[in-house]
Design an enzyme around this catalytic site. Structure first.
Site, PDB file in Angstrom:
ATOM      1  CE  LYS A 105       0.465   7.671   1.506  1.00  0.00           C
ATOM      2  NZ  LYS A 105       0.699   8.348   2.797  1.00  0.00           N
ATOM      3  NE  ARG A 107      15.956  18.622   2.323  1.00  0.00           N
ATOM      4  CZ  ARG A 107      17.107  19.230   2.634  1.00  0.00           C
ATOM      5  NH1 ARG A 107      18.250  18.594   2.501  1.00  0.00           N
ATOM      6  NH2 ARG A 107      17.106  20.477   3.056  1.00  0.00           N
ATOM      7  CG  ASP A 163      12.766  21.930   9.029  1.00  0.00           C
ATOM      8  OD1 ASP A 163      12.728  22.317   7.847  1.00  0.00           O
ATOM      9  OD2 ASP A 163      12.601  22.682  10.003  1.00  0.00           O
ATOM     10  CE  LYS A 211       9.997   6.921   5.836  1.00  0.00           C
ATOM     11  NZ  LYS A 211       9.016   5.899   5.498  1.00  0.00           N
TER      12      LYS A 211
HETATM   13  P1  NAD Z   1      -6.252   2.796   9.058  1.00  0.00           P
HETATM   14  O1  NAD Z   1      -6.540   1.896   7.940  1.00  0.00           O
HETATM   15  O2  NAD Z   1      -5.495   2.286  10.234  1.00  0.00           O
HETATM   16  O3  NAD Z   1      -7.583   3.453   9.622  1.00  0.00           O
HETATM   17  C1  NAD Z   1      -8.560   4.073   8.846  1.00  0.00           C
HETATM   18  C2  NAD Z   1      -9.874   3.868   9.587  1.00  0.00           C
HETATM   19  O4  NAD Z   1     -10.883   4.646   8.961  1.00  0.00           O
HETATM   20  C3  NAD Z   1     -10.331   2.412   9.565  1.00  0.00           C
HETATM   21  O5  NAD Z   1     -10.692   2.018  10.873  1.00  0.00           O
HETATM   22  C4  NAD Z   1     -11.521   2.435   8.613  1.00  0.00           C
HETATM   23  O6  NAD Z   1     -12.497   1.456   8.929  1.00  0.00           O
HETATM   24  C5  NAD Z   1     -12.052   3.841   8.841  1.00  0.00           C
HETATM   25  N1  NAD Z   1     -12.863   4.340   7.745  1.00  0.00           N
HETATM   26  C6  NAD Z   1     -12.772   4.061   6.420  1.00  0.00           C
HETATM   27  N2  NAD Z   1     -13.717   4.740   5.750  1.00  0.00           N
HETATM   28  C7  NAD Z   1     -14.394   5.456   6.661  1.00  0.00           C
HETATM   29  C8  NAD Z   1     -15.479   6.365   6.596  1.00  0.00           C
HETATM   30  N3  NAD Z   1     -16.040   6.671   5.435  1.00  0.00           N
HETATM   31  N4  NAD Z   1     -15.931   6.926   7.732  1.00  0.00           N
HETATM   32  C9  NAD Z   1     -15.348   6.655   8.923  1.00  0.00           C
HETATM   33  N5  NAD Z   1     -14.321   5.799   9.046  1.00  0.00           N
HETATM   34  C10 NAD Z   1     -13.854   5.225   7.934  1.00  0.00           C
HETATM   35  O7  NAD Z   1      -5.494   4.068   8.419  1.00  0.00           O
HETATM   36  P2  NAD Z   1      -4.635   5.149   9.174  1.00  0.00           P
HETATM   37  O8  NAD Z   1      -3.214   4.765   9.035  1.00  0.00           O
HETATM   38  O9  NAD Z   1      -5.222   5.422  10.490  1.00  0.00           O
HETATM   39  O10 NAD Z   1      -4.842   6.411   8.208  1.00  0.00           O
HETATM   40  C11 NAD Z   1      -5.956   7.286   8.335  1.00  0.00           C
HETATM   41  C12 NAD Z   1      -5.670   8.574   7.594  1.00  0.00           C
HETATM   42  O11 NAD Z   1      -4.476   9.172   8.131  1.00  0.00           O
HETATM   43  C13 NAD Z   1      -5.404   8.427   6.102  1.00  0.00           C
HETATM   44  O12 NAD Z   1      -5.861   9.581   5.441  1.00  0.00           O
HETATM   45  C14 NAD Z   1      -3.884   8.356   6.030  1.00  0.00           C
HETATM   46  O13 NAD Z   1      -3.392   8.723   4.756  1.00  0.00           O
HETATM   47  C15 NAD Z   1      -3.532   9.372   7.088  1.00  0.00           C
HETATM   48  N6  NAD Z   1      -2.182   9.253   7.631  1.00  0.00           N
HETATM   49  C16 NAD Z   1      -1.759   8.090   8.190  1.00  0.00           C
HETATM   50  C17 NAD Z   1      -0.479   8.020   8.737  1.00  0.00           C
HETATM   51  C18 NAD Z   1       0.038   6.797   9.444  1.00  0.00           C
HETATM   52  O14 NAD Z   1       1.120   6.873  10.053  1.00  0.00           O
HETATM   53  N7  NAD Z   1      -0.668   5.689   9.466  1.00  0.00           N
HETATM   54  C19 NAD Z   1       0.368   9.135   8.658  1.00  0.00           C
HETATM   55  C20 NAD Z   1      -0.103  10.317   8.084  1.00  0.00           C
HETATM   56  C21 NAD Z   1      -1.385  10.355   7.573  1.00  0.00           C
END
Ligand code: NAD
Length: 516
Positions: A152, A112, A145, A116
């Site tokens: 990425k 699709r 969905d 994203k």
């Molecule tokens: P972010 O950068 O805003 O926050 C990540 C936080 O984790 C930071 O505050 C960082 O200091 C902290 N961190 C890093 N290493 C660490 C450790 N070893 N122990 C504890 N804390 C630690 O990132 P985010 O957007 O909040 O993303 C966090 C997770 O969620 C990632 O796996 C990301 O792929 C996933 N995710 C994010 C989104 C989104 O919309 N932002 C969507 C889906 C999934």
């Protein structure tokens, strides 16, 4: 600290030096697993023999594939990473120095379009991580969905080592590469925020794309997670954390989950530990806190904060934003080895930082009854199996953190329609409800108070529509996952993946994309 690896070249050379490029368009199996990608953090959690992130995603996929009922031919096509872009580009840091930056973008599946997925700024980024995250995005979109393929991106740098203007130059240069190689566009590939990036970077990306595509009337839809002033949608910033909240709330209401965990179906009074206090962790913690749960532990990269009576989320967030750490905040225990906060007693554990945080080294110490994967890939396959064998409920990343991409989809729709949600209908709905109320009042012989009247006729604002669309999406996806888990007698991760694989296979086979 960043290390300048190149002295400044003469300006003519700088301005003409082109990025080193590697574009593959290969519908072949993803590269072999890297088993030794562990960082110093994941070393505390994972054994050397445990698979890396990409390996974990592939292991989970293979398990689900076996019971999906989908043909081998389709499965091979679904598993393979479609296209990857790998670039190196120089960025001027100051008058005397520039650095060579590595950037990646992987499009896992274009069944699709557009594809994203977020863009990550981290010095841990590499092509395998980006491929793993891109695959997860494909499955995540299918689970909720959202009609996108998965992608990425990643830029290998620690944002803390660069000034905002340096980061702007890097982000714009990376976007230039995406534009030149056709890896971005509202109908091609649409990035979003991830670790280390946020609305600011998304604005820079959109503006750069616009410079290259001034004729594209839908340019705002080339990226999501933008500030509202730049075409973003209200509710996107908190969407992933809110989706995590809705998802866990749903699971707690399932009788079989209550039986497995001994927990009742209410959020109020539950004890919660969150690892990672960035965008996702902060918002998830805030929604749990606002709904009566007690956040007793928060892990960050330097230290963790713990108080078994609960932590005031807003107060500690403001404190850390100002001081850069939890250290010195009143009334908390500081845990020096932050990963160990996840080993404390609690009802719900939410890893919301990075991948591979729970592995064979620490899984036996996890006491939480429900583990909600807000981060992508926080649990290795062996650790996952151990948790499940202990009767714990693991709510998988591809389902639980899909709120971000769901609301990104809403933002993209808003950008393509060029109108704020509710703008055309709000007043019309309010007028209709008002007329109806007047009839009811006449028949009932009682006039509503102005407050009562306002509460009933109130037409939805954009953020209310977004929240409601997200809640509906999460409820349906949780229910679908539960149904498949029951039907196939399997865990929730495998069930979510089975659903994703079946949906993707239906699209590819019925559309004729599998003609090869
Ligand atoms: P972010 O950068 O805003 O926050 C990540 C936080 O984790 C930071 O505050 C960082 O200091 C902290 N961190 C890093 N290493 C660490 C450790 N070893 N122990 C504890 N804390 C630690 O990132 P985010 O957007 O909040 O993303 C966090 C997770 O969620 C990632 O796996 C990301 O792929 C996933 N995710 C994010 C989104 C989104 O919309 N932002 C969507 C889906 C999934």
């Amino acid at each position: 600290m960043f290390v300048p690896i190149l002295r400044r070249a003469p300006r003519t050379l700088l301005s003409t030096s082109s990025a080193l490029l590697r574009v593959h368009n290969h519908k072949v199996a993803a590269p072999a697993l890297s088993r030794f990608l562990s960082t110093h953090i994941t070393n505390l959690a994972c054994e050397d023999h445990e698979p890396g992130f990409l390996g974990s995603v592939e292991t989970y996929f293979d398990r689900a594939a076996k019971i999906s009922g989908v043909s081998e031919k389709s499965l091979a096509g679904i598993k393979a990473v479609d296209s990857v872009l790998s670039v190196k580009f120089p960025v001027e840091i100051d008058e005397d120095n520039h650095v060579i930056i590595d950037g990646y973008r992987a499009q896992h599946s274009r069944h699709r379009l557009p594809t994203k997925g977020g863009i990550r700024f981290s010095d841990e980024v590499d092509l395998q991580e980006v491929e793993a995250l891109a695959s997860l995005m494909t499955f995540k979109c299918a689970v909720v969905d959202v009609p996108f393929g998965g992608a990425k991106g990643g830029v290998k740098l620690n944002p803390k080592n660069f000034t905002p203007s340096q980061l702007e130059r890097i982000t714009r240069r990376y976007t230039m590469e995406l534009c030149q190689k056709n890896f971005i566009g509202p109908g091609i590939d649409v990035p979003a925020p991830d670790v280390g990036t946020g609305p600011r970077e998304m604005s820079w990306i959109m503006d750069t794309y616009r410079q290259f595509n001034p004729q594209d009337v839908n340019a705002a839809g080339c990226v999501t997670g933008k500030p509202v002033s730049q075409g973003g949608v209200r509710g996107r910033t908190e969407a992933t954390g809110l989706g995590v909240y809705y998802g866990i709330r749903e699971f707690l209401q399932f009788p079989e989950v209550q039986k497995m965990t001994g927990l009742n179906g209410r959020i109020a009074g539950k004890t919660v530990i969150v690892q990672g206090f960035g965008n996702v962790g902060y918002w998830a913690a805030k929604f749990f806190h606002n709904n009566g749960a007690k956040i007793i532990g928060i892990g960050e990269h330097d230290v963790a904060a713990y108080n078994r009576n609960g932590i005031d989320i807003e107060a500690i967030f403001k404190y850390r934003a100002k001081k850069g750490s939890f250290r010195g905040y009143g009334n908390i225990e500081i845990i020096e080895e932050p990963i160990t906060v996840m080993e404390r007693e609690c009802d719900i554990l939410i890893p919301a930082a990075l991948e591979r945080q729970i592995g064979l080294k620490n899984v036996k110490k996890i006491k939480a009854k429900v583990i909600g994967e807000a981060a992508n890939g926080p649990i290795t396959p062996d650790a996952h199996d151990y948790l499940v064998s202990q009767g714990k409920v693991v709510i998988p990343d591809l389902l639980l953190n899909a709120g971000g991409v769901t609301v990104s989809y809403f933002e993209w729709l808003k950008n393509l329609s060029h109108v704020r949600f509710g703008r055309m209908s709000r007043k019309w709905e309010e007028a209709g409800k008002s007329k109806l109320l007047t009839l009811v009042e006449e028949n009932a012989g009682r006039q509503l108070t102005p407050q009562e009247r306002r509460a009933v006729i109130h037409g939805a604002e954009e953020h209310e529509l977004v929240y409601s669309g997200l809640e509906d999406t999460m409820i349906s996806a949780c229910e679908e996952t539960r149904t498949t888990a029951f039907a196939k007698n399997t865990d929730f991760r495998t069930a979510a993946l089975v659903n994703a694989i079946q949906k993707i296979s239906t699209v590819t086979t019925q559309s004729g994309q599998m003609f090869l």
